[in-house]
Write a protein that holds these residues in place. Structure first.
Motif, PDB file in Angstrom:
ATOM      1  N   ALA A   1       0.811  -1.214   0.000  1.00  0.00           N
ATOM      2  CA  ALA A   1       0.000   0.000   0.000  1.00  0.00           C
ATOM      3  C   ALA A   1       0.848   1.269   0.000  1.00  0.00           C
ATOM      4  N   GLN A   2       2.108   1.154   0.380  1.00  0.00           N
ATOM      5  CA  GLN A   2       2.978   2.331   0.418  1.00  0.00           C
ATOM      6  C   GLN A   2       3.700   2.551  -0.906  1.00  0.00           C
ATOM      7  N   THR A   3       4.152   1.462  -1.539  1.00  0.00           N
ATOM      8  CA  THR A   3       4.952   1.587  -2.755  1.00  0.00           C
ATOM      9  C   THR A   3       4.194   1.225  -4.025  1.00  0.00           C
ATOM     10  N   GLY A   4       3.113   0.463  -3.902  1.00  0.00           N
ATOM     11  CA  GLY A   4       2.382   0.004  -5.071  1.00  0.00           C
ATOM     12  C   GLY A   4       2.995  -1.203  -5.743  1.00  0.00           C
ATOM     13  N   ALA A   5       4.136  -1.695  -5.235  1.00  0.00           N
ATOM     14  CA  ALA A   5       4.817  -2.835  -5.831  1.00  0.00           C
ATOM     15  C   ALA A   5       4.123  -4.139  -5.458  1.00  0.00           C
ATOM     16  N   ASP A   6       4.160  -5.121  -6.361  1.00  0.00           N
ATOM     17  CA  ASP A   6       3.601  -6.439  -6.073  1.00  0.00           C
ATOM     18  C   ASP A   6       4.444  -7.148  -5.020  1.00  0.00           C
TER      19      ASP A   6
ATOM     20  N   LYS B   1      -8.137   9.192 -10.869  1.00  0.00           N
ATOM     21  CA  LYS B   1      -7.917   9.008 -12.302  1.00  0.00           C
ATOM     22  C   LYS B   1      -9.204   8.828 -13.085  1.00  0.00           C
ATOM     23  N   GLY B   2     -10.224   8.245 -12.458  1.00  0.00           N
ATOM     24  CA  GLY B   2     -11.451   7.935 -13.198  1.00  0.00           C
ATOM     25  C   GLY B   2     -12.693   8.081 -12.347  1.00  0.00           C
ATOM     26  N   ASP B   3     -13.783   7.479 -12.806  1.00  0.00           N
ATOM     27  CA  ASP B   3     -15.045   7.516 -12.073  1.00  0.00           C
ATOM     28  C   ASP B   3     -14.958   6.615 -10.838  1.00  0.00           C
ATOM     29  N   LEU B   4     -15.724   6.979  -9.813  1.00  0.00           N
ATOM     30  CA  LEU B   4     -15.766   6.175  -8.589  1.00  0.00           C
ATOM     31  C   LEU B   4     -16.646   4.959  -8.829  1.00  0.00           C
ATOM     32  N   THR B   5     -16.040   3.776  -8.791  1.00  0.00           N
ATOM     33  CA  THR B   5     -16.801   2.547  -9.030  1.00  0.00           C
ATOM     34  C   THR B   5     -17.011   1.718  -7.770  1.00  0.00           C
ATOM     35  N   ASP B   6     -16.174   1.927  -6.745  1.00  0.00           N
ATOM     36  CA  ASP B   6     -16.326   1.197  -5.485  1.00  0.00           C
ATOM     37  C   ASP B   6     -15.853   2.062  -4.329  1.00  0.00           C
ATOM     38  N   LEU B   7     -16.530   1.911  -3.195  1.00  0.00           N
ATOM     39  CA  LEU B   7     -16.127   2.584  -1.960  1.00  0.00           C
ATOM     40  C   LEU B   7     -16.345   1.594  -0.821  1.00  0.00           C
TER      41      LEU B   7
ATOM     42  N   ALA C   1     -11.125   3.578  -1.996  1.00  0.00           N
ATOM     43  CA  ALA C   1     -11.896   4.017  -3.157  1.00  0.00           C
ATOM     44  C   ALA C   1     -11.273   3.453  -4.424  1.00  0.00           C
ATOM     45  N   THR C   2     -12.121   2.993  -5.330  1.00  0.00           N
ATOM     46  CA  THR C   2     -11.664   2.544  -6.643  1.00  0.00           C
ATOM     47  C   THR C   2     -12.169   3.541  -7.675  1.00  0.00           C
ATOM     48  N   ALA C   3     -11.218   4.189  -8.339  1.00  0.00           N
ATOM     49  CA  ALA C   3     -11.564   5.205  -9.337  1.00  0.00           C
ATOM     50  C   ALA C   3     -10.462   5.225 -10.389  1.00  0.00           C
ATOM     51  N   GLY C   4     -10.418   4.177 -11.184  1.00  0.00           N
ATOM     52  CA  GLY C   4      -9.315   3.994 -12.119  1.00  0.00           C
ATOM     53  C   GLY C   4      -8.190   3.257 -11.424  1.00  0.00           C
ATOM     54  N   ASP C   5      -7.469   3.926 -10.542  1.00  0.00           N
ATOM     55  CA  ASP C   5      -6.517   3.284  -9.636  1.00  0.00           C
ATOM     56  C   ASP C   5      -7.212   3.002  -8.305  1.00  0.00           C
ATOM     57  N   ILE C   6      -6.430   2.440  -7.368  1.00  0.00           N
ATOM     58  CA  ILE C   6      -6.945   2.133  -6.030  1.00  0.00           C
ATOM     59  C   ILE C   6      -6.426   3.201  -5.078  1.00  0.00           C
ATOM     60  N   TYR C   7      -7.333   3.780  -4.284  1.00  0.00           N
ATOM     61  CA  TYR C   7      -6.957   4.880  -3.403  1.00  0.00           C
ATOM     62  C   TYR C   7      -7.257   4.530  -1.950  1.00  0.00           C
ATOM     63  N   PRO C   8      -6.253   4.039  -1.197  1.00  0.00           N
ATOM     64  CA  PRO C   8      -6.448   3.837   0.243  1.00  0.00           C
ATOM     65  C   PRO C   8      -6.357   5.192   0.956  1.00  0.00           C
TER      66      PRO C   8
ATOM     67  N   VAL D   1      -2.511   3.275  -5.380  1.00  0.00           N
ATOM     68  CA  VAL D   1      -1.937   1.984  -5.751  1.00  0.00           C
ATOM     69  C   VAL D   1      -2.405   1.657  -7.167  1.00  0.00           C
ATOM     70  N   PRO D   2      -1.514   1.230  -8.063  1.00  0.00           N
ATOM     71  CA  PRO D   2      -1.949   0.890  -9.427  1.00  0.00           C
ATOM     72  C   PRO D   2      -3.096  -0.109  -9.408  1.00  0.00           C
ATOM     73  N   GLY D   3      -4.153   0.190 -10.182  1.00  0.00           N
ATOM     74  CA  GLY D   3      -5.317  -0.688 -10.117  1.00  0.00           C
ATOM     75  C   GLY D   3      -6.084  -0.846 -11.408  1.00  0.00           C
ATOM     76  N   GLU D   4      -5.546  -0.323 -12.502  1.00  0.00           N
ATOM     77  CA  GLU D   4      -6.274  -0.417 -13.767  1.00  0.00           C
ATOM     78  C   GLU D   4      -6.379  -1.858 -14.272  1.00  0.00           C
ATOM     79  N   ASP D   5      -5.519  -2.728 -13.771  1.00  0.00           N
ATOM     80  CA  ASP D   5      -5.560  -4.142 -14.163  1.00  0.00           C
ATOM     81  C   ASP D   5      -6.413  -4.981 -13.226  1.00  0.00           C
ATOM     82  N   LEU D   6      -7.105  -4.329 -12.268  1.00  0.00           N
ATOM     83  CA  LEU D   6      -7.863  -5.064 -11.244  1.00  0.00           C
ATOM     84  C   LEU D   6      -9.366  -4.879 -11.418  1.00  0.00           C
ATOM     85  N   ALA D   7     -10.096  -5.970 -11.163  1.00  0.00           N
ATOM     86  CA  ALA D   7     -11.560  -5.909 -11.189  1.00  0.00           C
ATOM     87  C   ALA D   7     -12.120  -5.539  -9.827  1.00  0.00           C
TER      88      ALA D   7
END
Length: 336
Positions: free
Chosen positions: A82-87, A296-302, A313-320, A326-332
């Motif tokens: 959650a701090q670096t965004g790395a896997d 980055k995008g529309d709010l799809t999850d909170l 929050a999920t809005a394109g990327d993941i926002y804790p 955190v990079p999230g465009e590849d996540l459902a």
């Protein structure tokens, strides 16, 4: 034999009392020592409870270290710092012939994952080690959802913070169905609706399940949501029609997601790429703004955190809340 009574030698009676003194002292000493041990144990128990309370309080104030996400294909789970965004570690493959669909975080640091094959939905418990690497994925034996509904991109998962209750939304066409499953017993209740609409922002507050109801209308080949309304469902009541849920408020313009906290409502609003989380009373009166974030995008999850100390929050990327994106465009879906 003489029956003359002889007096005891001088000092004998006193000696007998002297013999009793050490016993009395020993008894009194034992009582004092016993009381002292009880006091020490009492202090130790109190200290342990205080340490546990401090640990819980510290955990409640500390943001989670890792985000767990479901890849868009549903083929794997990934863990990200959650701090670096790395896997962290390697992706975890879905069970054979199944696809991961949704994920939710629990208070103990583990996760519940929903996976589906057709109309059959099962749940797994996902554990990380202390460094965030995937440790194990275990089936939750008695929990499952099957029947008329199917998992779709609108399906939602919500798990009570202690992991005892799972709520999952499936669809038949555009008509939603809410299943609530008791993890310990496997008992299940189902609520359905005859109206077309999306059931989003699923969240628990005690035995109350909240959601955002968005009626939909088809026009020109497009499905459009006409409004967004926060509703609550008493899962302790009788199952049946979802219309038994209670309407709390219609979301303001730009609001698409909301969470009922038990004392109020937190609404997510995006305007000009700016996410705002605003508190509202149960009567729908606006309060303070709790969090603002460029997105980055529309709010799809909170989603609220299981410790109740923030939101994801999920809005394109993941926002804790409280950390970098955190990079999230590849996540459902993702959980923190």
């Amino acid at each position: 034999m003489s029956d003359r009574r002889e007096d005891p030698p001088p000092g004998t009676s006193l000696g007998s009392w002297k013999g009793l003194v050490p016993i009395g002292v020993a008894a009194a000493t034992a009582l004092v020592i016993g009381a002292g041990v009880d006091v020490v144990r009492s202090h130790q128990r109190a200290a342990k409870k205080q340490r546990e309370a401090e640990t819980t309080a510290e955990a409640a104030q500390s943001p989670a270290r890792f985000v767990v996400g479901v890849t868009k294909s549903g083929a794997a789970l990934v863990v990200r710092d959650a701090q670096t965004g790395a896997d962290v570690g390697l992706p975890v493959a879905a069970p054979p012939d199944r696809r991961f669909h949704r994920v939710a975080a629990l208070r103990d640091g583990s996760y519940v994952v929903a996976s589906n094959a057709g109309r059959d939905v099962t749940f797994q418990r996902f554990f990380l080690d202390e460094d965030g690497r995937p440790k194990s994925l275990e089936d939750i034996a008695k929990a499952g959802v099957s029947g008329a509904g199917a998992s779709t991109k609108w399906s939602q998962l919500a798990v009570s913070p202690d992991g005892d209750r799972i709520a999952y939304v499936t669809y038949q066409g555009m008509r939603g169905r809410v299943d609530v499953v008791s993890v310990p017993s496997g008992a299940r209740k189902v609520w359905t609706t005859k109206s077309s609409g999306r059931i989003g922002s699923l969240a628990w507050s005690g035995a109350t399940l909240s959601f955002v109801w968005s009626p939909v209308r088809s026009a020109g080949g497009e499905v459009r949501e006409t409004k967004h309304e926060v509703r609550t469902l008493d899962t302790g009541g009788a199952a049946g029609d979802l219309k038994v849920s209670k309407a709390l408020m219609t979301l303001p313009q730009g609001g698409t997601a909301a969470v009922f906290t038990g004392r109020g409502i937190v609404v997510g609003i995006v305007k000009d790429s700016q996410l705002s989380l605003q508190a509202y009373t149960l009567e729908g009166q606006p309060g303070e703004v709790l969090w603002e974030q460029k997105v980055k995008g529309d709010l799809t999850d909170l989603d609220p955190t299981p410790m109740g100390n923030g939101f994801l929050a999920t809005a394109g990327d993941i926002y804790p809340q409280g950390t970098d994106a955190v990079p999230g465009e590849d996540l459902a879906d993702a959980a923190w």
